[in-house]
Structures are given as C-alpha cells and as structure tokens.
Design a protein around this motif. Structure first.
Motif, PDB file in Angstrom:
ATOM      1  N   GLY A   1      43.342  45.658  42.409  1.00  0.00           N
ATOM      2  CA  GLY A   1      42.503  46.273  43.443  1.00  0.00           C
ATOM      3  C   GLY A   1      42.654  45.623  44.814  1.00  0.00           C
ATOM      4  O   GLY A   1      41.866  45.889  45.715  1.00  0.00           O
TER       5      GLY A   1
ATOM      6  N   ASP B   1      43.509  49.337  34.424  1.00  0.00           N
ATOM      7  CA  ASP B   1      43.769  47.903  34.603  1.00  0.00           C
ATOM      8  C   ASP B   1      43.523  47.071  33.351  1.00  0.00           C
ATOM      9  O   ASP B   1      44.244  46.121  33.079  1.00  0.00           O
ATOM     10  CB  ASP B   1      42.918  47.367  35.761  1.00  0.00           C
TER      11      ASP B   1
ATOM     12  N   ALA C   1      40.334  40.106  40.953  1.00  0.00           N
ATOM     13  CA  ALA C   1      39.913  41.496  40.741  1.00  0.00           C
ATOM     14  C   ALA C   1      38.905  41.841  41.825  1.00  0.00           C
ATOM     15  O   ALA C   1      37.930  41.105  42.038  1.00  0.00           O
ATOM     16  CB  ALA C   1      39.283  41.652  39.358  1.00  0.00           C
TER      17      ALA C   1
ATOM     18  N   MET D   1      36.875  47.161  41.002  1.00  0.00           N
ATOM     19  CA  MET D   1      37.375  47.215  39.623  1.00  0.00           C
ATOM     20  C   MET D   1      36.251  47.402  38.607  1.00  0.00           C
ATOM     21  O   MET D   1      36.484  47.879  37.508  1.00  0.00           O
ATOM     22  CB  MET D   1      38.098  45.908  39.281  1.00  0.00           C
TER      23      MET D   1
END
Ligand code: MGD
Ligand code: MGD
Ligand code: MO
Length: 769
Positions: free
Chosen positions: A182, A241, A318, A322
């Motif tokens: 991200g 992810d 992250a 996310m």
C-alpha cells in the motif's frame, strides 16, 4: 498589513491580513516541505458557503422534533437568533434525556475537526454532554479501526505502536530493503492530527534512498511511492495482499530461513499457525503458486523476494488502507507474523511499520510529550458503537451486534449531535445513511460550511474556523507549540464551539460546570500552565504564558532516535508486551475462543466479499480506490482553491488506466458516471498508467451533491465515492469500515451534465413567512 500565524492539520502558515480579509498565505519558514493545501485559506475561510447565522430546517422550526424527517436535505432553512437556537437545543436535549435517557443522544461526533488544542470540537462536545449526564459514544477510528481491535491481541495497542515506530534516521542508517504494502504516500504525510511544524517524511524517505535502501511496493497506484525512491512496483489484484504475505512466509519456512530462535523466544503459537501455512490443516499449502493464482503476480517474483528479505535488513510496511477493507484485521496480523518469521523485530532498520507517513508523525523523530488538553469529564452512559456502525445504530435499535468477542445492543437514538466531523464525508454507503438519517427526531450540528452534513441537519449552528479564534497549536508526535492568534473576525455571527456550548449549558443550568468561569484566554493560560509543569518534569524550561504568546512559538528538544520494540528484544521478561501471553501472538487463544468465522485464531486468507475475484466483477469489473485526497483533508476545504483547482470537468477527478478508458470509449476530460448497485456519482475523467488496469481511483472528500436532494439513490453530481462504498464491518471482531473493497463500472455520461451546486449555500429564509 498584519502577518498572523495559523495552524491546520496540514501545516503551519503565516496569513497576510488586510482590513479583516486574508490576502495571502506563506508557509512557516522552518518547514522544509510545506503543503500546498494551505493556499485554500485565501478563499476558503471567507467563502460564500460558510454558515453565517443559526439556521433551522423549515418544517422543524414550524412543527418541532420529528417533523417531516424525510425532507432532511431537501427543505430550506430559516435563520434565527442565537438565543432562539440555544432555546431549541436545550429544550430538545432536556426532553430527550428526561423521556428516554441520555443514551438516546448519540454524540460520537467522530471526525478530524480543526487544529488548535482548546477549540477541539470533540473535546468541547463531549465535555458539554458529560455535564448533562452523558451520551452514546463511538469507539475506534475510521483510519484504523480493525487494527485498534486486533493488535492488542497480537502485539500491543495501536497508539503505543504508533508512538514507537522506528524513526527515519534509523532507517536511513540500517534499512537495506523496505517492502511496502500500500505504499508510503507522501500525499498523506502532508497531514498530522493537530498540526505539523516540519514535514519530515519526504526527506526521511529520500535519505534512505540516498543511503542505498531498496524499495519494493505492492499496490495499485504508483503515486503511493515517491518516484525518487525508484521502487520496484508490483500491482497485485487489490485486497490480495494477505495471500502474498502468506506465500512469502511459506517460502521462508520451506527454505528454512525463518528465525526459529526469534519465534521461540519472542512469540507464541507459531506451531498452531504452521499447519495452516503448509496446508496440513486445510489441504492448501500457501505456496507462491497459490498466491500467484489469487494475486495475479508471478510465483517466482514472490519466491525471490522472500529470499532477498531473509538476506537483508528488511522493514515490512503496511499502509493503514490495508486494513480498511474486508477482513482488514488479517492484513495487519499477517504483516506482524511475516516480520516475526524474519526475526528482525526490535533491530534497527528491520521489523514492521504500520502506516509510515500515513500522517507526518509516523516515522518523525519526536519527543514523547503529552500536550495538555481540555478535560472532558465523565460519561455516565455505557452504550457505544464501533465507529463505522452509525447507520446500523439508527436503523436497528435494540438489535445485537458483535464486537471484539462480546455481544452488545444498539440503543434507540432520538438525537444525533455532531460537531467537528462529517458523516456525509466519512461514512460508507451514503444512500443507506440517508435512510438511517430519517430515524432520529432531531439532528443538531455545529458546522463551518454548508456541506452535505449541515444541509441534512435540523439545527445548524455556525462554527468559527481556527483563524477566527485564539488557540494554542500542538500535536501528537510533533515538537512545536504555537500561539494561534485570531487573524480575522468570524464570518457573520459564527461562534466557536466553546461559546456555543457555553450558551446552551447556561440555559440548561450547567453553565458554571461547563466553563468553570473561564474565558477563552483563561483556558489557554490554564492549558499552558499544565504544559509548562509537564515540561518542567522533563527539565525543560518553558516560558510563561505571556512570554509564549508574545514569542508565538516554542519548540521541544529533538526526541531520541527510536527503534520499535528494541526494549522487548533486549529483555522480553522485563518488557513484556501487553498481550495475554506478554509475547507476540501468532496464534491467539483469545481470538480463537471467540469462534468467529470472520476472524479465526491466526492470520488467514479470507476471500473479500467484493473484489475482482468475486462473481460481481462480471457486472462491475473495476475495483474502486477511494483513497485520501492530495489536495485537501477529507471534505475539509473542498470548497477552497487547492481542491477546486484539481477538479476535472467541474467535479472530482477519477483516474483510469488507458486500456480501460479505450475499451469504454472514454477520453480524458469526459464527465463519467461511476456506478454500482448502491449508487452513482459523476466524476471528471483522467487517464493515466499510474493506476493499475482494472482499478479506478476516485479520492474521498468531494461534497455529496444529489441531483434530487432528499431522494435516496439520487445521482451525486460532485464525485463523492461514498455513494458507492459498502457499509459493512471488516469482521465481527473489529467492525471497521471497508471503504477499500468495492467494485464499480464507469460509463460516459450522455447529455448535458448537471451543474455542481453544493459549494453555494442552500435556500435560506430570513424568517418564517
Ligand atoms: N470512501 C472512503 N471513505 C473514507 C475514507 C476512505 O479512505 N475512503 N477514509 C476514512 C477516514 S480514514 C477518515 S479519518 C474519515 C474522515 O472523516 P471526517 O474526519 O469526518 O472528515 P472531515 O472532512 O475532516 O470532517 C471534519 C468536519 O468538521 C468540520 N469542522 C472542522 N473544524 C471544526 C470546528 O472547529 N468546529 C466544528 N463544529 N466543526 C469543524 C469540518 O467543516 C468538516 O465538516 O473518513 C473516512 N471515510
Ligand atoms: N492529503 C491528505 N492526507 C491525508 C488525509 C487526507 O484526507 N488528505 N487523511 C489522513 C487520514 S485520516 C488517514 S487515516 C491517512 C490514511 O492513510 P492510508 O489509509 O494509507 O491512505 P489511503 O490514501 O486511503 O491509501 C493509501 C494507498 O493504499 C492503496 N491501497 C488501497 N487498497 C489496497 C490494497 O488492498 N492493497 C494494497 N497493496 N494497496 C491498497 C491505494 O493505492 C492508496 O493510494 O491519511 C492521512 N493523510
Ligand atoms: Mo483517517
């Protein structure tokens, strides 16, 4: 001409003021990377869309609470004197607390409000309502609700983690590889809750690059990473992810590269997670080939990266986005498990990061100092909602909901009271919100502008802006304290929230309790005294209030370079984590005991309900990224120059990949209709390969502007993505918002596009005829 310092969440500025008008804006001289959003002060503060006088929805003024609630958003307003407005509010609050109890007043009032410590709208509204017996509140944030609930089970509280992120200079010296999910978007680092002295994210990241850090990003939008960093870009299918992280973890295990000592000494439950990773428990090994099938990446890419991560000092990051999607809890839990398997948590330059530059303070080197804030008193009401369950609260009174392993019930709501936040900006599925919004008897808001929130209220009380009042500016994870002197008179009859609540409190017989007899300046002096005492306990000499006010600013000494969880690594028994075991929980007995399908006892790949992998993608083949806007803070100053200059065809810009545009016969500058089964909005088209094929980017924050006000499902004219997003919790654990798991289709809008009208005030009557 006067030059007066002001602060906003996006920075500190000097306003040029001539004859009570703002004529120019210069950034604070010490800020190396000021935000252009400050230019919006020139037209944004003294703008025709400001609310200038208390205003009451017509039927409400005529017939009282509960009148024609389906006309909210569609009726003219009638201006009244302040005294009448105070009467209306105090009588309604009295009626509701006597007949139904204080829990029938919902005043979570979530939102960012403005910079300035004393005039912080949420502190004011909560203090006031606590003086009259309390209110139903909301818990957690739209920013990282899922994280706030899952992380205490896994590693510790989000607030604690954010305060302890490894700082940029340490990364510069030690980080060899930064693997980002991200991105680390500098557009977001413009902002910091409460304000910014120096913007440090850009220089911090660039220094890493100059020192040789390699950057790898997984994400759909190239602009999420500063081009200077020359990152390797991977564009997996959005929301996939967790599968990639699992495959990285699988490779580490398969190659024997996982740090067994770290897992043994600092973690619990790896052995309960391993059968899932290998497929022993569910028949599916989480191999790179498996993840390739889900994410669309090459298996080899994932495998090679895992090997490189094990070889190098690696930081896994992250972004907050996310976890703002379906099962967002899993993305954060798995980030931590991956970092734990690499065994570098607590080492300089290694470990994990959750939201670097999500705001400027994350990564910034600062001194841990708690600035004084207004005491909010005690709330006697126990009822609450997870913040993003606002429509459910209004639509389902008495019904049960799950949250963090327990069951609760929604109380019945008679009054909604908002000051300093905008649910018509922040909440998902505006058409569902509109339905919910018809339920309460009264909706009271303090607003600065005639945005969608004030237009959909019954009682609108005009609130001043930071430049129109005196305050002190200071922020979490920032070293500056600023004297914010009133630069211009408030527009019209606008008052600050403190003055408004003082007026209502007076009518309700709690004036002294609310004000403690202090004026605005008395409060600033009082807060300064607390700051000064706290500083003294650190051996820092802070000037007295008069000297500070004269000087205009004060700076704390530079904080230490931080290495997240270094103490824990040095001695896990002496510095246990605040998890049930005191260790990092790869498997959580607590979470497992909740027996939730939506959040099992270890990180798990759970297919999102709405993403490019779902059957719905046949009808709505584009994944919507309604990320944070570059040119404003959420809906704030959408009417100002910086935001307005960025509009395309008079509305919010939607960016689409050239191939997606070609296959739909669209070209840059077109007005497009963006739609799904929940709603539709108009946007101006940008075409660019900075976004991945199959996704469209429509940032949040354009003011909702329906073609037919008051009609649920009406076409929005301005490009607000929340007519498209889903109103569901991330899971029964966190109940966070899922703005980033949404599918849409885009087509050309045929015919003459309706003009955007939301930046002009609605119809306002001077008096009832
Ligand atoms: N689709 C989608 N939706 C999202 C997100 C997303 O990524 N995608 N992100 C979410 C996130 S992370 C967040 S934090 C939220 C943000 O949601 P909000 O914080 O609610 O958004 P703001 O536009 O900052 O709203 C602040 C409001 O307070 C008003 N205000 C400012 N100062 C004052 C004051 O001093 N007094 C009073 N009375 N009012 C004041 C402003 O006029 C404005 O209307 O949005 C969420 N919504
Ligand atoms: N200029 C500006 N800055 C802001 C704000 C603002 O309104 N304006 N708001 C502030 C607030 S309240 C917050 S909470 C933070 C938010 O910080 P974030 O939550 O990180 O911000 P976003 O811009 O929503 O998302 C960052 C990027 O994540 C990517 N992304 C989205 N979904 C996925 C996914 O499933 N997988 C991957 N790999 N990537 C994905 C998108 O490309 C997006 O651009 O920003 C803060 N900073
Ligand atoms: Mo946020």
């Amino acid at each position: 001409m006067n030059k007066i310092l002001t602060a906003a969440h996006w920075g500190t500025y000097l306003l040029s003021v001539e004859e009570d008008r703002i004529t120019g804006v210069e950034p604070f001289a010490q800020d190396p990377d000021p935000s252009p959003i400050g230019q919006s002060f020139i037209d944004g503060i003294q703008h025709p869309c400001r609310v200038t006088k208390p205003a009451i929805r017509k039927s409400y003024l005529e017939q009282g609470p509960g009148a024609a609630t389906d006309l909210r958003g569609a009726e003219p307003f009638v201006e009244v004197e302040w005294d009448t407005a105070f009467d209306l509010v105090s009588r309604e609050l009295d009626r509701v607390r006597q007949d139904y109890g204080n829990q029938a007043i919902f005043a979570g009032s979530y939102g960012w409000a403005s910079a300035g410590r004393f005039h912080h709208a949420q502190s004011q509204i909560h203090r006031f309502l606590n003086c009259i017996g309390g209110y139903t509140k909301s818990v957690n944030t739209y920013s990282y609700a899922a994280a706030e609930v899952i992380l205490p089970h896994v590693v510790g509280h989000m607030d604690w983690l954010l305060k302890n992120h490894t700082s940029w200079p340490v990364l510069e010296k030690h980080c060899e590889l930064m693997v980002m999910f991200g991105g680390i978007a500098l557009k977001n680092g413009q902002i910091n809750v409460g304000g910014v002295g120096k913007h440090s994210a850009k220089s911090g990241l660039r220094a890493c690059r100059d020192a040789g850090t390699k950057f790898v990003n997984f994400g759909p939008v190239r602009d999420d990473v500063d081009a200077y960093l020359e990152a390797v870009y991977h564009q997996p299918r959005p929301n996939s992810d967790v599968s990639i992280m699992l495959a990285l973890a699988y490779t580490l295990w398969q190659e024997g590269l996982h740090d067994k000592d770290f897992l043994q000494r600092y973690c619990v439950g790896f052995e309960r997670f391993l059968p899932y990773l290998t497929g022993e428990s569910d028949g599916q090994a989480k191999t790179p080939e498996w993840a390739a099938g889900i994410s669309g990446l090459e298996a080899g890419t994932i495998r090679d990266l895992a090997l490189e991560m094990a070889r190098k000092r690696t930081m896994v990051t992250a972004s907050w986005s996310m976890q703002r999607g379906d099962h967002g809890e899993q993305a954060y839990w798995m980030t931590i498990v991956l970092a734990a398997m690499l065994g570098q948590i607590g080492l300089p330059g290694g470990g994990f990061g959750l939201g670097y530059a999500g705001v400027n303070g994350v990564g910034h080197q600062f001194m841990d100092f708690a600035w004084a804030s207004l005491d909010q008193g005690t709330n006697e009401v126990r009822d609450f909602i997870p913040v993003a369950r606002i429509s459910d609260l209004l639509l389902k009174p008495g019904e049960a909901f799950q949250y963090n392993g327990r069951e609760y019930r929604y109380p019945e709501t008679k009054v909604v009271y908002w000051a300093g936040g905008n649910p018509f900006h922040h909440h998902q599925d505006i058409n569902r919100l509109l339905q919910a919004w018809r339920k309460p008897d009264s909706i009271i808001v303090h607003e600065q502008t005639w945005n969608a929130l004030s237009r959909h209220a019954d009682i609108v009380l005009p609130a001043s802006m930071t430049a129109e009042r005196n305050d002190i500016g200071c922020a979490k994870r920032d070293e500056y304290l600023f004297a914010l002197k009133q630069a211009v008179k408030p527009v019209g009859e606008a008052l600050d929230d403190y003055a408004i609540f003082s007026g209502i409190a007076e009518k309700m017989g709690v004036g002294d309790k609310f004000t403690e007899g202090r004026s605005e300046m008395d409060w600033l002096r009082y807060l300064h005294t607390i700051n000064r005492q706290r500083a003294a306990s650190f051996d820092i000499a802070m000037p007295d209030f008069d000297a500070f006010w004269e000087e205009g600013e004060f700076t704390l000494p530079l904080g230490h370079e931080l290495i997240m969880m270094a103490d824990y690594r040095a001695d896990p028994d002496k510095h246990p984590l605040k998890t049930p075991s005191g260790r990092i929980e790869i498997f959580s007995e607590t979470v497992a005991s909740f027996e939730l399908e939506s959040c099992p006892g270890h990180p798990t790949w759970i297919e999102p309900k709405e993403w490019l992998g779902s059957p719905l993608a046949k009808r709505f083949p584009l994944h919507l990224m309604s990320n944070q806007p570059v040119t404003r803070l959420h809906s704030q100053f959408d009417h100002g120059k910086t935001s307005q200059d960025s509009k395309v065809a008079g509305r919010e810009a939607l960016t689409m990949h050239p191939e997606d545009a070609r296959s739909r016969g669209l070209k840059a500058g077109d007005v497009v209709r963006v739609f799904n089964d929940r709603g539709a909005t108009l946007a101006g088209l940008c075409v660019g390969d900075n976004v991945q094929k199959g996704i469209v980017q429509l940032p949040t924050g354009a003011w909702y502007d329906p073609v037919e006000p008051g009609v649920i499902g009406s076409l929005d004219k301005s490009g607000n993505p929340n007519v498209l997003t889903r109103d569901e919790g991330t899971s029964e654990l966190g109940q966070g918002p899922v703005a980033h798991s949404v599918l849409v289709e885009v087509e050309r809008f045929e015919g003459e596009a309706p003009r955007v009208t939301v930046y002009q005030p609605p119809e306002i009557l001077r008096h009832l005829s």
